[in-house]
Design a protein around this motif. Sequence first.
Motif, PDB file in Angstrom:
ATOM      1  N   VAL A 198     -10.277  -8.490  50.386  1.00 18.60           N
ATOM      2  CA  VAL A 198      -9.775  -9.831  50.701  1.00 18.60           C
ATOM      3  C   VAL A 198      -8.096  -9.907  50.940  1.00 18.60           C
ATOM      4  CG1 VAL A 198     -10.039 -12.271  50.564  1.00 18.60           C
ATOM      5  CG2 VAL A 198     -11.903 -10.801  49.810  1.00 18.60           C
ATOM      6  N   VAL A 199      -7.598 -10.505  52.111  1.00 19.03           N
ATOM      7  CA  VAL A 199      -6.376 -10.682  52.243  1.00 19.03           C
ATOM      8  C   VAL A 199      -6.219 -12.032  52.555  1.00 19.03           C
ATOM      9  CG1 VAL A 199      -4.056 -10.229  53.361  1.00 19.03           C
ATOM     10  CG2 VAL A 199      -5.515  -8.341  52.705  1.00 19.03           C
ATOM     11  N   ASP A 200      -5.306 -12.853  51.785  1.00 14.65           N
ATOM     12  CA  ASP A 200      -5.056 -14.262  52.146  1.00 14.65           C
ATOM     13  C   ASP A 200      -4.877 -14.555  53.661  1.00 14.65           C
ATOM     14  OD1 ASP A 200      -3.935 -16.949  52.668  1.00 14.65           O
ATOM     15  OD2 ASP A 200      -3.585 -16.967  50.576  1.00 14.65           O
ATOM     16  N   PRO A 201      -5.218 -15.075  54.423  1.00  9.89           N
ATOM     17  CA  PRO A 201      -4.816 -15.297  55.848  1.00  9.89           C
ATOM     18  C   PRO A 201      -3.246 -15.599  56.045  1.00  9.89           C
ATOM     19  CG  PRO A 201      -6.794 -16.567  55.714  1.00  9.89           C
ATOM     20  CD  PRO A 201      -6.504 -16.129  54.115  1.00  9.89           C
ATOM     21  N   ALA A 202      -2.595 -16.205  55.192  1.00  4.61           N
ATOM     22  CA  ALA A 202      -0.978 -16.409  55.318  1.00  4.61           C
ATOM     23  C   ALA A 202      -0.318 -15.098  55.110  1.00  4.61           C
ATOM     24  CB  ALA A 202      -0.809 -17.374  54.075  1.00  4.61           C
ATOM     25  N   TYR A 203      -1.074 -13.922  54.506  1.00  7.14           N
ATOM     26  CA  TYR A 203      -0.383 -12.821  54.640  1.00  7.14           C
ATOM     27  C   TYR A 203      -1.018 -11.790  55.387  1.00  7.14           C
ATOM     28  CZ  TYR A 203       1.368 -14.570  50.003  1.00  7.14           C
ATOM     29  OH  TYR A 203       2.227 -15.299  49.112  1.00  7.14           O
ATOM     30  N   GLN A 204      -2.209 -12.032  56.091  1.00 13.59           N
ATOM     31  CA  GLN A 204      -2.402 -10.820  57.184  1.00 13.59           C
ATOM     32  C   GLN A 204      -1.363 -10.686  58.204  1.00 13.59           C
ATOM     33  OE1 GLN A 204      -6.305 -12.566  58.526  1.00 13.59           O
ATOM     34  NE2 GLN A 204      -7.078 -12.422  56.355  1.00 13.59           N
ATOM     35  N   GLY A 205      -1.792  -9.482  58.657  1.00 13.21           N
ATOM     36  CA  GLY A 205      -0.901  -8.836  59.735  1.00 13.21           C
ATOM     37  C   GLY A 205       0.459  -8.256  59.222  1.00 13.21           C
ATOM     38  N   GLN A 206       0.361  -7.813  57.935  1.00 16.93           N
ATOM     39  CA  GLN A 206       1.452  -7.163  57.076  1.00 16.93           C
ATOM     40  C   GLN A 206       1.153  -5.653  56.524  1.00 16.93           C
ATOM     41  OE1 GLN A 206       3.553  -9.693  54.543  1.00 16.93           O
ATOM     42  NE2 GLN A 206       2.566 -11.545  55.610  1.00 16.93           N
TER      43      GLN A 206
END
Length: 166
Positions: free
Chosen positions: A94-102
């Motif tokens: 799981v990656v918090d959506p606020a941190y996705q794409g990194q």
Amino acid sequence: MDARIFRSAMPSDAKRCFDVETTAYDGDEAATLKTISKRIAEYPEGFLVLEVDKEIAGFINSGCAYDVEMSNEDFKELIGHDSTAPNVVIMSVVVDPAYQGQGLSTALMSEFVERMTNANKEIIHLMCKEHHIPLYEKFGYRYIQPSASAHGGIQWHEMMMNLSKA
């Protein structure tokens, strides 16, 4: 550059991990706070947290077994877990959506695989939704089969990775 730290989860992380879990998984797919707390307490070395600037941005949690039955719902509660077993079963990535794409899921998976390899584990198993199969194949997992599990009312797919010390 963000300050990224990998570490094993601590009991005080349970609430934040639960919050991240419920943002990433729909309804019954998400683990409960009680289940996350139990996973941290019983197998912290299999619960890898990634902090970005001192905030938990994502995690992977797992259990270990000698005989893996991916559709076993009890195992999600760590019933049958044995930390000395050679097979790792990932419960959540799981990656918090606020941190996705990194690139955090890639960083988490790379660190997790390295830690499990260093712990002399032999195989990592996981289940994912169909649209995640190509992602896990990029990480080195191979597709096994559609799962008999209907967890959360969804069709899951089983994948695995053989580990080897290089």
